[in-house]
Design a protein around this motif. Structure first.
Motif, PDB file in Angstrom:
ATOM      1  N   GLU A 109       0.836  -1.207   0.000  1.00  0.00           N
ATOM      2  CA  GLU A 109       0.000   0.000   0.000  1.00  0.00           C
ATOM      3  C   GLU A 109       0.866   1.251   0.000  1.00  0.00           C
ATOM      4  O   GLU A 109       0.564   2.237  -0.679  1.00  0.00           O
ATOM      5  N   ARG A 110       1.934   1.226   0.784  1.00  0.00           N
ATOM      6  CA  ARG A 110       2.823   2.391   0.830  1.00  0.00           C
ATOM      7  C   ARG A 110       3.459   2.623  -0.546  1.00  0.00           C
ATOM      8  O   ARG A 110       3.602   3.756  -0.998  1.00  0.00           O
ATOM      9  N   GLU A 111       3.806   1.527  -1.205  1.00  0.00           N
ATOM     10  CA  GLU A 111       4.430   1.666  -2.536  1.00  0.00           C
ATOM     11  C   GLU A 111       3.419   2.120  -3.584  1.00  0.00           C
ATOM     12  O   GLU A 111       3.755   2.895  -4.476  1.00  0.00           O
ATOM     13  N   GLN A 112       2.177   1.656  -3.436  1.00  0.00           N
ATOM     14  CA  GLN A 112       1.105   2.113  -4.341  1.00  0.00           C
ATOM     15  C   GLN A 112       0.927   3.626  -4.194  1.00  0.00           C
ATOM     16  O   GLN A 112       0.772   4.358  -5.168  1.00  0.00           O
ATOM     17  N   TRP A 113       0.952   4.083  -2.941  1.00  0.00           N
ATOM     18  CA  TRP A 113       0.841   5.531  -2.654  1.00  0.00           C
ATOM     19  C   TRP A 113       1.947   6.319  -3.369  1.00  0.00           C
ATOM     20  O   TRP A 113       1.680   7.289  -4.060  1.00  0.00           O
ATOM     21  N   VAL A 114       3.174   5.864  -3.213  1.00  0.00           N
ATOM     22  CA  VAL A 114       4.309   6.561  -3.828  1.00  0.00           C
ATOM     23  C   VAL A 114       4.137   6.621  -5.340  1.00  0.00           C
ATOM     24  O   VAL A 114       4.272   7.683  -5.966  1.00  0.00           O
ATOM     25  N   ARG A 115       3.814   5.491  -5.925  1.00  0.00           N
ATOM     26  CA  ARG A 115       3.686   5.438  -7.384  1.00  0.00           C
ATOM     27  C   ARG A 115       2.525   6.295  -7.881  1.00  0.00           C
ATOM     28  O   ARG A 115       2.596   6.916  -8.945  1.00  0.00           O
TER      29      ARG A 115
END
Lengths: 223, 223
Positions: free
Chosen positions: B131-137
Motif C-alpha cells: 500500500e505504501r508503494e502504491q501511494w508513492v507510485r
C-alpha cells in the motif's frame, strides 16, 4: 489579448488564498473565475480546466494570453512584474529566509492535507474520517512547530514573519492558519504564528482575500 | 566565521540532491556534512540537527555563519549570490514557468512521498508495504503526467525543461526521476521527462551530484 488578470480560484483553496493576498497587497484588480473543487466531482477535472492546468489544481493566473501555475511561482511573478509593495525583502539572505518560511507551508504542510490527498484516503484506502482528520492535524502540528521555532527566536521576525511589512511568508501563513482552524487545530498553541496571523488579518488586503469575502463563497458560510 | 559552504545532506535525499546539482552547476566547492536519515532512528532528529533545522529535514546549507533551509529557497539563494551560470531565465514570464515546473515536483510530488510520510503510514496506520508503494507510485504518476503535459506541447521546452541550459526545473526533475526508478516506476512512460533526465545526467555537474557519487553512499550501492 488583454492584460486583464483573471484568477482561477476556489474560495476555500488555501493555495488560491495566498495569491489573492498577493494581488490585494499590490492593489492589482483581477477577475475571479470560480472553479468549484467539490461539486459534480470537481470542476478542476473538466477538460477545459485540464487544458489550463494539467495538474487540475487551483490557482491559475491568466495575464494577457498566458497562464501561470503554482501559487508560489505566481506570487514571485507578481512581485517581479509589479515591484511596488514588494513581497520579498531586498537582501538575498533575507529573501532566502522568507522563501524558506513560505515553503514550510507550501511544500511541507499544505500538499499533504490537500483535498485530493484526503479523497485518496477515503476512496482508495477507505480510511475513516477520524483517521483522515488525525492525519491533517499531524502535519499542521509538525509544520507549525517548526514554523514557530523559526519565527520566535529570530530577530528578523517583526510584526510580520520578516520585519514589519507583509511578505510571501505571510501570504502562506494566514491561509494555513485558516486551514488549521477549519480542522479544529487551535493556533493559540503557537503564539508567534497566532500573533502574526492576527496582525495580517487586521490589514484590508488580507481581509479582502479571506474565503468568506469571495464571490463563490456560499451565502451560508459568509458569517 | 568562514565563507565555506557546508551542505547537510543525505546521499539518497532527493531534496538534498537538488541543491547538490545547483552547487555543481555553479562550480561552487562545498563540504558535505552527512546526516543519516535512517540509522539510529534518524540523525535528523538529534538535538544538534534540530537546532540547525527545526523541521528536521535535509538539506541545510551553511554559508558563513548563516543557515539556509528548504531546497528551492537555497537554490534561489545560490542563484542570487552567485549569478554566473544562472538557474533561472531572465524574463519574469519564463522564470514563472521554470518555478512552476520545479514546484510540481517540490510541492506536489516529493513531500507526499518523503521518508517521514512513509514512516507515518507504517508506524501510525500499520499500512503494509504494498500500500505504501502504491501511494508513492500514485503521486509520482499523477505529478509526472502533469509535468510531461507541461513540457511536451510547449515551445519553451528545449534540450532541458526551459530552453537549452539547465534550470531550477531540471534540478528538481532529475532527483524525482531517480526516486521514480527507486520505486519501480518506469520513466519511459513520459518521453519528454525521460529525454531531459538523460540529457542532464550526461552533464558532469549532474553526474557529480548523483546519490552514488556522495561520500555517505554505502559502498554496496555505488554500482
Amino acid at each position: 489579448m488583454t492584460d486583464t488578470l483573471r484568477l482561477y480560484s476556489y474560495w476555500r483553496s488555501s493555495a488560491a488564498y495566498r495569491v489573492r493576498i498577493g494581488l490585494a497587497l499590490k492593489g492589482l484588480p483581477y477577475e475571479t473565475v470560480p472553479v468549484h473543487l467539490v461539486r459534480d466531482g470537481g470542476e478542476q477535472h473538466r477538460p477545459e480546466f485540464h487544458d489550463a492546468n494539467p495538474q487540475e489544481l487551483v490557482p491559475v493566473l491568466q495575464h494577457g494570453n498566458r497562464l501561470y501555475r503554482q501559487s508560489l511561482a505566481i506570487l514571485e511573478y507578481l512581485d517581479e512584474t509589479w515591484p511596488d509593495t514588494p513581497l520579498l525583502p531586498s537582501l538575498a539572505r533575507d529573501r532566502a529566509r522568507v522563501r524558506a518560511l513560505a515553503q514550510i507551508v507550501a511544500c511541507d504542510i499544505h500538499p499533504l492535507n490537500n483535498l485530493r490527498v484526503l479523497q485518496f484516503f477515503e476512496n482508495e484506502w477507505n480510511a475513516p474520517a477520524p483517521e483522515r482528520e488525525q492525519w491533517v492535524r499531524h502535519w499542521i502540528t509538525l509544520g507549525f512547530d517548526a514554523l514557530e521555532a523559526s519565527l520566535d527566536d529570530n530577530p528578523a521576525t517583526g510584526e510580520f514573519c520578516e520585519g514589519d511589512v507583509p511578505t510571501l511568508a505571510d501570504c502562506c501563513l494566514v491561509p494555513q492558519a485558516y486551514n488549521a482552524r477549519r480542522f479544529g487545530v487551535d493556533t493559540a498553541r503557537w503564539p508567534t504564528i497566532a500573533r502574526i496571523d492576527k496582525a495580517c488579518l487586521a490589514l484590508p488586503a488580507f481581509d479582502a482575500a479571506r474565503p468568506e469575502r469571495q464571490p463563490d463563497c456560499p451565502e451560508s458560510q459568509r458569517g
